[in-house]
Design a protein around this motif. Structure first.
Motif, mmCIF file in Angstrom:
data_model
loop_
_atom_site.group_PDB
_atom_site.id
_atom_site.type_symbol
_atom_site.label_atom_id
_atom_site.label_comp_id
_atom_site.label_asym_id
_atom_site.label_seq_id
_atom_site.Cartn_x
_atom_site.Cartn_y
_atom_site.Cartn_z
ATOM 1 N N ARG A 4 0.674 -1.244 -0.029
ATOM 2 C CA ARG A 4 -0.043 0.151 0.083
ATOM 3 C C ARG A 4 0.907 1.385 0.067
ATOM 4 N N PRO A 9 -5.875 4.848 0.405
ATOM 5 C CA PRO A 9 -7.154 4.432 1.349
ATOM 6 C C PRO A 9 -6.740 3.397 2.253
ATOM 7 N N TYR A 10 -7.314 3.211 3.349
ATOM 8 C CA TYR A 10 -7.261 1.992 4.053
ATOM 9 C C TYR A 10 -8.344 1.218 3.696
ATOM 10 N N THR A 11 -8.152 -0.236 3.278
ATOM 11 C CA THR A 11 -9.123 -0.790 2.639
ATOM 12 C C THR A 11 -9.465 -2.040 3.368
ATOM 13 N N CYS A 12 -10.514 -2.841 3.049
ATOM 14 C CA CYS A 12 -10.720 -4.227 3.589
ATOM 15 C C CYS A 12 -9.527 -5.196 3.632
ATOM 16 N N GLY A 13 -9.239 -4.901 2.538
ATOM 17 C CA GLY A 13 -7.959 -6.118 2.024
ATOM 18 C C GLY A 13 -6.798 -5.667 2.998
ATOM 19 N N ASP A 14 -6.488 -4.547 3.369
ATOM 20 C CA ASP A 14 -5.313 -4.146 4.172
ATOM 21 C C ASP A 14 -5.769 -4.813 5.745
ATOM 22 N N TYR A 15 -7.088 -4.517 6.193
ATOM 23 C CA TYR A 15 -7.415 -5.220 7.352
ATOM 24 C C TYR A 15 -7.306 -6.536 7.520
ATOM 25 N N ARG A 16 -7.829 -7.095 6.431
ATOM 26 C CA ARG A 16 -7.652 -8.740 6.465
ATOM 27 C C ARG A 16 -6.251 -9.153 6.451
#
Length: 55
Positions: A4, A9-16
């Motif tokens: 990243r 932007p912080y995404t759902c993929g980053d969180y996952r």
């Protein structure tokens, strides 16, 4: 998944990715696995950290 970029932007993929990394580190700390499983877990951790720009 590519690293990243700063300001992206912080995404759902980053969180996952973060949650998968935490789960792998927790499993490694628990120590309930075979030596072969340990190698696989450590490899997955290293790959995730590299993808996330932590290594």
């Amino acid at each position: 998944m590519p690293t990243r970029k700063s300001g992206a932007p912080y995404t759902c993929g980053d969180y996952r990715q973060e949650m998968v990394l935490l789960a792998l580190k927790k499993r490694l700390a628990e120590g309930s696995f075979t030596p072969d499983e340990k190698v696989v877990i450590e490899k997955e951790i290293a790959e995730l950290e590299k993808e996330m720009g932590m290594a």
